[in-house]
Enzyme design. Structure first.
Site, PDB file in Angstrom:
ATOM      1  N   VAL A 211       0.911  -1.154   0.011  1.00 10.66           N
ATOM      2  CA  VAL A 211      -0.041   0.141   0.157  1.00 10.66           C
ATOM      3  C   VAL A 211       0.947   1.224  -0.028  1.00 10.66           C
ATOM      4  CG1 VAL A 211      -1.852  -1.108   0.994  1.00 10.66           C
ATOM      5  CG2 VAL A 211      -0.180  -0.079   2.523  1.00 10.66           C
ATOM      6  N   ARG A 213       4.102   2.572  -2.567  1.00  9.59           N
ATOM      7  CA  ARG A 213       4.350   2.595  -4.028  1.00  9.59           C
ATOM      8  C   ARG A 213       4.828   1.566  -4.741  1.00  9.59           C
ATOM      9  NH1 ARG A 213       1.798   6.741  -3.107  1.00  9.59           N
ATOM     10  NH2 ARG A 213       2.464   8.831  -3.467  1.00  9.59           N
ATOM     11  N   ASP A 237      -2.337  -2.819  -4.052  1.00 10.54           N
ATOM     12  CA  ASP A 237      -3.101  -1.455  -4.369  1.00 10.54           C
ATOM     13  C   ASP A 237      -2.376  -0.592  -5.200  1.00 10.54           C
ATOM     14  OD1 ASP A 237      -5.361   0.128  -3.683  1.00 10.54           O
ATOM     15  OD2 ASP A 237      -3.994   1.471  -2.681  1.00 10.54           O
ATOM     16  N   GLU A 242       0.517   2.275 -13.555  1.00 14.68           N
ATOM     17  CA  GLU A 242      -1.105   2.686 -13.350  1.00 14.68           C
ATOM     18  C   GLU A 242      -1.272   3.063 -14.570  1.00 14.68           C
ATOM     19  OE1 GLU A 242      -1.182   4.126  -9.633  1.00 14.68           O
ATOM     20  OE2 GLU A 242      -0.400   2.346  -8.367  1.00 14.68           O
ATOM     21  N   HIS A 261      -5.192   1.629  -6.432  1.00 16.16           N
ATOM     22  CA  HIS A 261      -4.768   2.585  -5.928  1.00 16.16           C
ATOM     23  C   HIS A 261      -5.763   3.213  -5.394  1.00 16.16           C
ATOM     24  CE1 HIS A 261      -1.040   5.486  -5.827  1.00 16.16           C
ATOM     25  NE2 HIS A 261      -1.739   5.700  -4.912  1.00 16.16           N
ATOM     26  N   SER A 263      -6.794   2.227  -1.688  1.00 14.67           N
ATOM     27  CA  SER A 263      -6.968   1.828  -0.364  1.00 14.67           C
ATOM     28  C   SER A 263      -7.269   2.685   0.655  1.00 14.67           C
ATOM     29  CB  SER A 263      -5.448   1.078  -0.024  1.00 14.67           C
ATOM     30  OG  SER A 263      -4.464   1.765  -0.027  1.00 14.67           O
TER      31      SER A 263
END
Length: 305
Positions: A211, A213, A237, A242, A261, A263
């Site tokens: 959670v 990077r 996450d 991305e 992404h 959380s």
């Protein structure tokens, strides 16, 4: 933003207009915390004194020109702590109680009794001892888990972690834990810290949760560890790319939980981020010390700030 608009000239802009908006501006609020536009437009910042980013991570604005300048950098530390901790607790329980498999069997209309694991008594290592890591530690401890931290320096008798191990000894301590939670900030020291040797050092049957990077992890090494059985599972996450590409093998792995992404993104988080900036603006406007001042050499807000 109403109070700020009454006290200052506010220029709203997207990436295309950023260069013009920076000219003559004293402060910059980076609301789109995933944008990479600031470094490209920074040459136009001719009187900038303060930059605030709407996230806890500051890596999108840690480019050399800002790092080496006198411009003060602040972040939104504190907004996502409890929400991310709840996410981590959720995926730990999901793994232990085999909830993804239960949902799959439900879709198949299959009654298949299984035994599951206890959460209490398991050991978790939280890599990153900032406020988010501390919130995670407190929440996991409440379930009966044993939790330790990992940071730049080793220490004992920490109020949230008990023991904190030095990150330089990552592979030494990894075999001791059932769950490893990555929440460290992205710096030169932490980039790619979870690589093949790290995954190989983990306890058989351990699960990995990221959670922090995406760039903390060498993704190819993580995939290989999951395929090879070195890890029992992973909850991810954040990713180095991305959105996660559709052809990533991670999508189809039964022992992987993927979230986009999100959380920390609770209902109302966008307004809360603006409120954090507004409070800091009031401090800045009246000459009071700013909150969440980032040490630009470390890449995060030091403890006690």
């Amino acid at each position: 933003m109403d109070d700020i608009e009454s006290a200052a000239e506010v220029r709203y802009t997207g990436e295309k207009g950023l260069e013009d908006a920076l000219r003559g501006a004293d402060a910059l609020f980076v609301y789109d915390f995933l944008s990479t536009a600031v470094p490209r437009a920074w040459h136009a910042a001719d009187r900038m004194r303060w930059v605030h980013i709407a996230s806890a991570g500051v890596d999108p604005v840690m480019f050399p020109e800002l790092r080496e300048s006198d411009v003060v950098l602040t972040n939104s530390r504190g907004v996502f702590d409890d929400s991310i901790a709840e996410y981590v607790l959720g995926v730990v329980i999901a793994f232990a109680k085999d909830l993804p498999r239960s949902l799959e069997l439900q879709r198949q209309v299959r009654w298949q009794h299984r035994e599951t694991e206890r959460v209490g008594g398991k050991r978790a290592l939280v890599v990153g001892t900032g406020p988010i890591g501390r919130a995670i530690a407190r929440m996991l401890r409440a379930t009966g888990m044993s939790v330790a931290g990992m940071g730049r320096r080793a220490r004992e008798a920490d109020p949230d972690f008990g023991s904190v191990h030095a990150s330089a000894e990552l592979t030494r301590w990894l075999p001791e834990f059932d769950y490893v939670v990555a929440v460290a900030p992205l710096t030169g020291q932490t980039k790619n810290m979870f690589d093949a040797p790290a995954f190989a050092a983990m306890k058989p049957g351990a699960r990995f949760v990221n959670v922090g990077r995406g760039e903390l992890v060498v993704t190819a090494d993580l995939i290989a560890a999951l395929r090879g059985g070195e890890l029992a599972g992973a909850a991810l996450d954040v990713f180095d790319t991305e959105p996660l590409p559709p052809d990533s093998p991670l999508w189809s792995m039964e022992n992987v939980l993927i979230s986009p992404h999100m959380s920390g993104d609770f209902v109302g988080w966008r307004n809360t981020l603006v409120e954090v900036f507004a409070e800091n603006f009031r401090r800045w406007h009246t000459g009071r010390p700013l909150r969440n001042v980032v040490d630009k050499q470390l890449g995060y807000v030091p403890s006690g700030q």
